[in-house]
Enzyme design. Structure first.
Site, PDB file in Angstrom:
ATOM      1  N   HIS A 254     -17.703   2.383  -2.251  1.00 48.86           N
ATOM      2  CA  HIS A 254     -16.385   1.523  -2.622  1.00 48.86           C
ATOM      3  C   HIS A 254     -16.866   1.062  -3.947  1.00 48.86           C
ATOM      4  O   HIS A 254     -17.511   0.315  -4.269  1.00 48.86           O
ATOM      5  CB  HIS A 254     -16.326   0.403  -1.680  1.00 48.86           C
ATOM      6  CG  HIS A 254     -15.096  -0.371  -1.891  1.00 48.86           C
ATOM      7  ND1 HIS A 254     -14.062  -0.869  -1.102  1.00 48.86           N
ATOM      8  CD2 HIS A 254     -14.690  -1.112  -3.060  1.00 48.86           C
ATOM      9  CE1 HIS A 254     -13.309  -1.465  -1.455  1.00 48.86           C
ATOM     10  NE2 HIS A 254     -13.436  -1.633  -2.891  1.00 48.86           N
TER      11      HIS A 254
ATOM     12  N   GLY B  28      -9.007  -6.133   5.826  1.00 48.46           N
ATOM     13  CA  GLY B  28      -9.304  -5.636   7.164  1.00 48.46           C
ATOM     14  C   GLY B  28      -8.307  -5.856   8.266  1.00 48.46           C
ATOM     15  O   GLY B  28      -8.432  -5.251   9.436  1.00 48.46           O
TER      16      GLY B  28
ATOM     17  N   ARG C  97      -5.073  -9.468  -9.777  1.00 46.70           N
ATOM     18  CA  ARG C  97      -5.697 -10.736  -9.918  1.00 46.70           C
ATOM     19  C   ARG C  97      -7.146 -10.613 -10.402  1.00 46.70           C
ATOM     20  O   ARG C  97      -7.752  -9.410 -10.413  1.00 46.70           O
ATOM     21  CB  ARG C  97      -5.642 -11.654  -8.547  1.00 46.70           C
ATOM     22  CG  ARG C  97      -6.275 -10.880  -7.473  1.00 46.70           C
ATOM     23  CD  ARG C  97      -6.497 -11.689  -6.187  1.00 46.70           C
ATOM     24  NE  ARG C  97      -6.635 -10.949  -4.995  1.00 46.70           N
ATOM     25  CZ  ARG C  97      -7.987 -10.532  -4.552  1.00 46.70           C
ATOM     26  NH1 ARG C  97      -8.987 -10.891  -5.495  1.00 46.70           N
ATOM     27  NH2 ARG C  97      -8.357  -9.985  -3.607  1.00 46.70           N
TER      28      ARG C  97
ATOM     29  N   HIS D  35     -14.820  -4.827   6.508  1.00 47.85           N
ATOM     30  CA  HIS D  35     -13.994  -4.752   5.122  1.00 47.85           C
ATOM     31  C   HIS D  35     -14.020  -5.884   4.156  1.00 47.85           C
ATOM     32  O   HIS D  35     -13.212  -6.065   3.541  1.00 47.85           O
ATOM     33  CB  HIS D  35     -12.548  -4.477   5.567  1.00 47.85           C
ATOM     34  CG  HIS D  35     -12.287  -3.249   6.591  1.00 47.85           C
ATOM     35  ND1 HIS D  35     -12.719  -1.920   6.289  1.00 47.85           N
ATOM     36  CD2 HIS D  35     -11.999  -3.147   8.018  1.00 47.85           C
ATOM     37  CE1 HIS D  35     -12.816  -1.250   7.336  1.00 47.85           C
ATOM     38  NE2 HIS D  35     -12.250  -1.908   8.260  1.00 47.85           N
TER      39      HIS D  35
ATOM     40  N   LYS E 122       0.699  -1.204   0.042  1.00 43.78           N
ATOM     41  CA  LYS E 122       0.037  -0.007  -0.031  1.00 43.78           C
ATOM     42  C   LYS E 122       0.941   1.199  -0.074  1.00 43.78           C
ATOM     43  O   LYS E 122       0.384   2.167  -0.560  1.00 43.78           O
ATOM     44  CB  LYS E 122      -0.849  -0.020   1.206  1.00 43.78           C
ATOM     45  CG  LYS E 122      -2.032  -1.064   1.055  1.00 43.78           C
ATOM     46  CD  LYS E 122      -2.938  -0.988   2.115  1.00 43.78           C
ATOM     47  CE  LYS E 122      -4.345  -1.388   2.048  1.00 43.78           C
ATOM     48  NZ  LYS E 122      -4.116  -2.880   1.866  1.00 43.78           N
TER      49      LYS E 122
END
Length: 672
Positions: free
Chosen positions: A211, A168, A295, A238, A119
């Protein structure tokens, strides 16, 4: 096809492997499955041309063991490995190992996987590619002091996230500066344990965003396209629960802006194959990069249904070095598709994952169901609790919602608790129908009993259960049930005076005494405690289905009976009943003692108390891990801990006693 690939090993399991096998066979490829000890009879093993055993049920010793997977491909002379989604699909080292072994890895190159798997590094790359990102901190200085100082500039609330994480884990929402240090410590620990990397990033928290993710596809010839968006806002912990395409929130202009940003993200890492760029979108339609999944996604079928493309097919074709035969202008979105995830979990008990055996499985006839389920499947604690995905398409969102509600009602799964009824209630809720959908949806709209269902069975289903026990346990009736000779059933079991057949049944720790009285053309069922009664006319009975009429209303229940155990679902909920008519029922509960039991099959990862410790009600005694989740086991009363002979790392069975809590007076009594 320009690259010679004849045989493909699928490095995954369950519905994922079945989905890939289906398209691979359609295109003429031969397939190889791998399986663990727990999956010897799994559906993906049955469907593949060959299968290789790779080890124990524990994923780290089988499906996640790179060397075993690659050796299985070499042993069966496979040319390529498709990693599916999950497990090794985003493992850069595995992708490199495939290349080193002369195997084609069906996915992006290892460098792209490594970049987008961080990230922190991916956000830096996205900022350089001018992809909108949430303001935050992604610096190399990972000291607590640097993170706390950066948080002052970001402001609260903010998110602490594991750089290498997902699902999450290692993620914390922090509202106050005074709580930040503790959340950093917890997130860092979770990240290290879950991903082997304790790097963190900070981001400003968007409260209640959408989202929305963009499906991209790239070939090896420089072509990169976006295939529209998916709205994945309805999540719990999440984890996505419902996905739809297109998003009812996105207009053509926003779709184009997000699509072009997703293409820029893919090009920034020299991407090839199927990928998903995920964004958070606020109420003003400002969007921000969240992450890129290198993916295929679990929710890819909704994109397939609205574009008419088979994404697995194009993964395989691109792996064979074919170029995409269409341009961005060729991509057309038609209709509306919705997908729900069917989990082995109990919404009525805070979505606790479930293990057990599937007794009845009948997918809906009006939907696409991607699954790895079959009758007598043993759902273990070793893998993710998702059993299947149910997907529908219609000309409009309203029609798709209606179609999904019916598909869920048609889907029959008996023997294990699932979130089926929760999903059905959710898609039919006014909030969902009104498109009031953000990542806070379940927290805001789906916490009450009307949505989750009640653990207490209604009298209606109690009556059906009592009748089924009476019929299936009666010697003559039992034979006729399995012979389906309904017209002979009633005369073999009746009494001229209307004999009341006693049935005592338990469900979720509740014991109910019933009577079933047979007459010539009906049965009278009575709850002897409440004196509630109903008259049921039996219209049809098979080993899996009961049809009755009460007060001129006909209803059907699916069931599975095995001796003194009955699983039944009449459309209001799935329940397990035990018949204790001929057992001694202890109505007295032990006073001053409470057991701490395992909630399901799993592993004890931590014992937080020692022998003789004093705990309060609500204190966590141990933590167990099952189905990729940690479950705290808490004391129900205040008292002294008496631990069972169990240590951290031990495998435990469902309801196995971990500790017994003794109240003070009970301890004194024992000592005497």
């Amino acid at each position: 096809m320009t690259k010679s690939i004849q045989k493909i090993l699928i490095a995954n399991r369950g519905e994922i492997a079945c989905r890939i096998i289906r398209t691979a066979h359609k295109l003429g490829f031969f397939t190889v499955a791998i399986y663990s000890e727990a999956d010897r009879n799994a559906l993906h093993v049955q469907q593949a041309d060959e299968a290789v055993f790779v080890g124990p049920a524990d994923p780290t010793s089988s499906y996640l063991h790179s060397e075993k997977v690659i050796n299985a491909a070499i042993q069966t002379q496979a040319d390529a490995i498709h990693p599916g989604y999950g497990f090794l699909s985003e493992n850069a080292d595995f992708a490199r190992a495939c290349e080193d072994a002369g195997l084609t890895f069906i996915g992006p190159n290892a460098d792209a996987i490594a970049l987008m798997g961080s990230k922190r590094l991916s956000k830096i790359a996205m900022l350089q590619a001018n992809v909108p990102c949430i303001p935050g901190y992604e610096g190399g200085d990972q000291s607590d002091a640097a993170l706390i100082e950066s948080a002052k500039n970001i402001g609260f609330p903010l998110m602490v996230k594991a750089s290498a994480g997902g699902g999450g884990k290692g993620m914390r929402l922090v509202h106050e500066a005074s709580d930040l240090a503790a959340h950093i410590s917890t997130a860092r620990s979770e990240a290290l344990n879950g991903f082997g990397n304790d790097e963190l990033i900070l981001e400003r928290a968007l409260i209640g965003p959408r989202h929305i993710e963009i499906q991209i596809f790239a070939d090896g010839c420089g072509n990169t396209l976006y295939l529209g968006e998916r709205d994945c806002s309805i999540q719990r912990r999440h984890q996505k629960v419902i996905e739809e395409a297109p998003s009812p929130f996105v207009d053509e202009q926003l779709r184009k802006r997000m699509g072009e940003a997703a293409v820029a993200a893919a090009k920034a890492c020299n991407y090839c194959g199927a990928g998903t760029v995920e964004f958070l979108v606020d109420s003003d339609k400002q969007f921000y990069f969240l992450e890129m999944n290198t993916r295929l996604q679990v929710e890819h079928p909704v994109t397939e249904l609205v574009t008419g493309l088979d994404l697995v097919e194009w993964q395989l074709r691109v792996a064979c070095e074919e170029s995409l035969p269409f341009t961005q202008e060729d991509i057309q979105i038609s209709g509306h598709a919705i997908e729900v995830r069917l989990y082995a979990e109990e919404p009525r008990q805070n979505f606790m994952p479930q293990t057990g055996k599937v007794k009845v499985w009948k997918p809906a006839t009006n939907a696409r169901t991607d699954h790895g389920v079959y009758q007598n499947l043993e759902v273990s604690s070793h893998y993710d609790p998702m059993l299947a995905k149910i997907i529908v398409k219609a000309e409009s969102r309203a029609s798709a919602v209606r179609k999904m509600a019916r598909a869920l009602r048609e889907t029959q799964i008996i023997g294990i608790n699932t979130n089926k009824h929760f999903l059905q209630n959710l898609v039919q809720s006014p909030a969902f129908l009104g498109n009031d959908v953000t990542t806070a949806f379940i927290e805001q709209h789906a916490q009450h009993e009307d949505m989750k269902g009640s653990l207490s069975p209604s009298f209606s289903i109690l009556a059906k259960a009592a009748l089924l026990f009476a019929l299936t346990q009666n010697k003559h009736a039992s034979t006729l049930v399995h012979d389906n000779a309904l017209n002979k059933l009633t005369p073999t079991w009746q009494h001229s005076m209307g004999f009341a057949y006693p049935i005592i049944i338990t469900c979720n720790d509740v014991t109910v005494s019933m009577t079933v009285t047979p007459f010539t053309d009906h049965y009278r069922i009575c709850d002897t405690g409440t004196k509630t009664e109903v008259t049921l006319t039996l219209l049809d009975l098979t080993p899996q289905s009961l049809v009755v009429e009460a007060d001129k209303l006909r209803s059907t229940a699916s069931y599975a009976a095995n001796g003194n155990t009955l699983f039944i679902d009449d459309g209001t909920g799935h329940f397990m009943f035990s018949c204790v008519t001929h057992s001694k029922v202890d109505s007295k509960k032990t006073q001053g003692t409470a057991q701490v039991n395992a909630v399901m099959d799993g592993v004890i990862v931590a014992l937080l108390v020692e022998q003789g410790d004093t705990v309060n009600a609500g204190d966590t005694v141990a933590i167990m891990e099952a189905m990729k989740m940690e479950h705290p086991l808490k004391a129900a009363i205040k008292g002294t801990v008496h631990l069972s002979p169990i240590t951290a790392g031990d495998q435990v069975k469902s309801k196995q006693t971990i500790a017994t809590i003794l109240q003070a007076d009970e301890v004194i009594h024992e000592q005497k």
